[in-house]
Design an enzyme around this catalytic site. Structure first.
Site, short mmCIF file in Angstrom:
data_model
loop_
_atom_site.label_atom_id
_atom_site.label_comp_id
_atom_site.label_asym_id
_atom_site.label_seq_id
_atom_site.Cartn_x
_atom_site.Cartn_y
_atom_site.Cartn_z
N PRO A 21 0.72 -1.44 0.16
CA PRO A 21 -0.10 -0.19 0.13
C PRO A 21 1.08 1.04 -0.09
CG PRO A 21 -0.58 -1.08 2.19
CD PRO A 21 0.12 -1.85 0.95
N ASP A 28 14.20 6.38 4.41
CA ASP A 28 13.54 6.08 4.09
C ASP A 28 14.25 6.07 2.51
OD1 ASP A 28 11.72 6.88 5.67
OD2 ASP A 28 10.58 7.29 4.18
N GLY A 36 2.93 4.51 5.59
CA GLY A 36 4.10 4.66 6.47
C GLY A 36 4.98 3.68 5.99
N LEU A 37 4.88 2.44 4.89
CA LEU A 37 5.69 1.78 4.35
C LEU A 37 6.69 2.57 3.30
CD1 LEU A 37 3.47 -1.26 3.42
CD2 LEU A 37 4.51 -0.69 5.78
N GLY A 38 7.08 3.38 3.27
CA GLY A 38 8.32 4.04 2.92
C GLY A 38 7.82 3.95 1.45
N SER A 39 6.72 4.07 0.28
CA SER A 39 6.22 3.92 -0.95
C SER A 39 6.96 5.18 -2.11
CB SER A 39 5.09 4.14 -0.95
OG SER A 39 4.73 5.14 -1.15
C1 MEV Z 1 9.34 8.74 8.05
O1 MEV Z 1 9.72 6.93 8.07
C2 MEV Z 1 9.80 9.03 8.83
C3 MEV Z 1 9.90 9.89 9.09
O2 MEV Z 1 11.09 10.17 10.40
C4 MEV Z 1 9.93 11.54 8.76
C5 MEV Z 1 11.84 11.09 7.82
O3 MEV Z 1 12.42 10.74 9.16
O4 MEV Z 1 12.47 11.26 6.69
C6 MEV Z 1 8.37 10.90 10.21
#
Ligand code: MEV
Length: 299
Positions: free
Chosen positions: A88, A139, A92-95
């Site tokens: 997805p 990421d 929050g999985l870094g797409s």
């Molecule tokens: C996002 O996966 C991680 C954050 O810390 C943003 C970042 O470090 O670039 C929220």
């Protein structure tokens, strides 16, 4: 030899500890999910075109990032891009990191060059700024290297070799969130209360430092406890949500060693560290609240 088209892919990631504080130069730990991949198909075209189910705003960002990749790889081509993701997006999985790494790899292939992995990570980081404003680079770095990393913004990553494999149950809240917006809101809150926020970020730093040691010594009980502590600190900077809380609670009640939000928060995914034999029970418990649950093994 240059080519008229190329296909390339890059993997998803999880932030194990230290999201948000990473943006301010504190260490954080990220792990790759090599089996979850985003694929791009690039080909020469008369104008930039995005062939993917994304809205006009995202299409514009993708075109901007293609242009940045072109500048950094000395490429003057205009490109058509097709995208398909095996996980997805905006969860929050870094797409977006995977998209940028895959584009950098594909365009390098079209230009007949083989940049080092560190260079691919640097290029993808510049592209990522279009998507996320002021990202730390964690990421794109973990997606490019596909290894667990201990990351400090602006420094080369240090690789972590976990003594024992980690079993992580991942559950999607079903709510997409914008990393750009959440990172910007945390920045505004920190500007308003710098001492409070910097204090929390320093506490998160201690958790990340100890977490690295736990991975290297195989102390998974303590690693789980640290994940729980990190989650409490992330709650204090207001990046949790009722959906996240419900999943964290369900994971802990069903026997997770620790659970927390991962990535920017306010939606996205929750991760639960599990003893291998408990992964099924924890997954079942999370399925009561999430339509998208999977188990990742981190070696
Ligand atoms: C996002 O996966 C991680 C954050 O810390 C943003 C970042 O470090 O670039 C929220």
């Amino acid at each position: 030899m240059t080519k008229k088209n190329a296909e390339a892919s890059a993997c998803a990631k999880l932030i194990l500890l230290g999201e948000h504080s990473a943006v301010y130069g504190h260490p954080a730990i990220a792990v790759p999910l090599p089996s979850l991949r985003l694929n791009v198909r690039l080909k020469d075209a008369d104008s930039y075109q995005v062939k993917a189910p994304v809205g006009p705003e995202d299409a514009e960002k993708i075109i901007q990032s293609l242009k940045v990749a072109g500048q950094l790889l000395d490429s003057v081509r205009k490109l058509e891009i097709g995208i398909s993701s095996g996980f997805p997006m905006k969860a929050g999985l870094g797409s977006s990191a995977a998209l940028n790494v895959a584009i950098a790899r594909g365009l390098a292939e079209m230009e007949g060059i083989q940049p080092a992995t560190g260079r691919i990570a640097e290029i993808a980081y510049e592209m990522e700024k279009i998507f996320h404003g002021t990202p730390s680079g964690i990421d794109t770095t973990v997606s490019a290297w596909e290894k667990p990393i201990y990351f400090i913004k602006g420094k080369p990553p240090e690789f972590i070799k976990p003594k024992k494999p980690l079993t992580i149950v991942v559950a999607f809240t079903g709510i997409s969130s914008s990393t750009r917006e959440v990172v910007a809101e945390v920045r505004a809150a920190r500007d308003a209360e710098p001492e409070k926020y910097d204090g929390i970020f320093r506490d998160i730093e201690k958790v990340s430092e100890q977490g690295r040691k736990c991975m290297e010594t195989g102390n998974l009980d303590k690693l789980g406890m640290l994940m729980g502590q990190d989650h409490q600190l992330l709650r204090k900077i207001k990046v949790s949500s009722p959906e996240i809380e419900m999943l964290v609670e369900a994971a802990v009640k069903s026997g997770a060693l620790g659970a927390k939000l991962t990535g920017a928060g306010r939606g996205g995914c929750v991760i639960a560290l599990s003893a291998p034999e408990d992964a099924r029970r924890i997954s079942d418990a999370l399925r009561m609240h999430s339509g998208d649950v999977f188990v990742a093994k981190i070696q």
